[in-house]
Design a protein around this motif. Structure first.
Motif, short mmCIF file in Angstrom:
data_model
loop_
_atom_site.label_atom_id
_atom_site.label_comp_id
_atom_site.label_asym_id
_atom_site.label_seq_id
_atom_site.Cartn_x
_atom_site.Cartn_y
_atom_site.Cartn_z
N LEU A 57 -10.24 -45.52 -3.22
CA LEU A 57 -10.05 -46.97 -3.30
C LEU A 57 -11.37 -47.69 -2.98
O LEU A 57 -11.75 -48.64 -3.67
N ALA A 58 -12.06 -47.21 -1.96
CA ALA A 58 -13.31 -47.86 -1.57
C ALA A 58 -14.38 -47.69 -2.66
O ALA A 58 -15.25 -48.55 -2.81
N SER A 59 -14.29 -46.61 -3.42
CA SER A 59 -15.31 -46.36 -4.45
C SER A 59 -15.27 -47.41 -5.57
O SER A 59 -16.20 -47.54 -6.34
N THR A 60 -14.18 -48.17 -5.66
CA THR A 60 -14.13 -49.22 -6.68
C THR A 60 -14.94 -50.44 -6.23
O THR A 60 -15.22 -51.32 -7.04
N ARG B 58 -13.50 -49.05 3.33
CA ARG B 58 -12.70 -47.88 3.68
C ARG B 58 -11.55 -48.28 4.62
O ARG B 58 -10.43 -47.83 4.47
N ARG B 59 -11.86 -49.16 5.57
CA ARG B 59 -10.86 -49.60 6.55
C ARG B 59 -9.74 -50.38 5.85
O ARG B 59 -8.54 -50.17 6.12
N TRP C 212 -10.57 -47.19 -11.54
CA TRP C 212 -11.42 -46.16 -10.96
C TRP C 212 -12.43 -45.67 -12.00
O TRP C 212 -12.13 -45.55 -13.18
N GLN C 213 -13.65 -45.42 -11.53
CA GLN C 213 -14.68 -44.83 -12.40
C GLN C 213 -15.26 -43.63 -11.67
O GLN C 213 -15.46 -43.70 -10.45
N ALA C 214 -15.55 -42.58 -12.40
CA ALA C 214 -16.11 -41.40 -11.75
C ALA C 214 -17.42 -41.75 -11.07
O ALA C 214 -17.66 -41.40 -9.93
#
Ligand code: URA
Length: 236
Positions: free
Chosen positions: A8-11, A16-17, A58-60
């Motif tokens: 989720l945070a990678s978007t 992260r929290r 999401w993206q790799a």
């Protein structure tokens, strides 16, 4: 498989929290089932992940072309000085991007930022012979004998020997294009110095198949186009 909070945070939309809190609140579904903990794992290329009913975008990997201005460090963080990452908005900064290769503080031009470690390794490995082209302005003109010395392999002060490089003279030779296939510390400046010239201005123009978008002003950035990602062998 990847931890859900990390996915989720990678978007870039949540920290992260925040991602953990969403998951714990039951607002994240994986294949129809509410996830419970941030540590739960999922494969986003296989599973359907919904946040508040919307499909996770999401993206790799993320690939950003940055036109580096002079005055910033090529680093992800520094206690005292601004880095190129400081140019990005929070959403992008959360993605864990890092610069592919290093430009000196006073050097401008093409810098690729990504979270794709494998691609960075491929682009930087001397074995892969990825051409990096620099435009330089010098205090002294270089000439045809310097082109021959570059082609033969310059020996730097201290004895380090460079791979053959291409030197193209522009105008009277005070402006040049230099193509390197490796990346030693201060390499262009040290190669020019070995021929008696000081670099007054340095800008990277291209790296492999990627060319600086001249529509980007210094400090500007944009995502790579799908064509550019394909050319450098990235995965989105
Ligand atoms: N060579 C240099 O001397 N400096 C750079 O920033 C890049 C290549």
């Amino acid at each position: 498989m990847e931890r859900l909070d990390k996915l989720l945070a990678s978007t870039g939309r949540w920290s992260r929290r925040e991602a953990k809190a969403l998951i714990q609140a039951g607002r994240v579904l994986v294949d129809g089932m509410p996830a419970k903990r941030g540590e739960d794992k999922a494969d986003p290329s296989v599973s359907r992940i919904l946040v508040d009913g919307a499909v996770l975008d999401w993206q790799a990997h993320t690939y950003i072309m940055l036109s580096k201005p002079a005055g910033l460090l090529t680093a992800t963080e520094d206690a005292r000085q601004k880095t190129v990452l400081d140019l990005l908005p929070d959403g992008l900064r959360r993605k864990g991007l890092f610069p592919v290769g290093r430009l000196d503080k006073d050097t401008e031009g093409l810098l690729l930022l990504t979270d794709d470690g494998e691609l960075a390794h491929r682009l930087l490995s001397p074995k892969k012979h990825v051409d990096k082209v620099y435009y330089a302005r010098l205090d002294q003109p270089l000439g045809p004998e310097d082109c021959a010395a570059f082609a033969a392999g310059i020996t730097l002060a201290g004895g380090d020997v460079c791979r053959p490089a291409d030197l193209r003279l522009l105008g009277d030779g005070r402006e040049v294009l230099i193509t390197l296939r490796e990346g030693k510390f201060h390499q262009v400046k040290r190669m020019a110095a070995s021929r008696g010239a000081a670099v007054l201005y340095l800008k990277r123009i291209s790296m492999g198949p990627l060319t600086l978008d001249e529509a980007l002003l210094p400090g500007g950035f944009r995502p790579l186009t799908p064509e550019e990602v394909a050319k450098i062998g990235g995965i989105t």
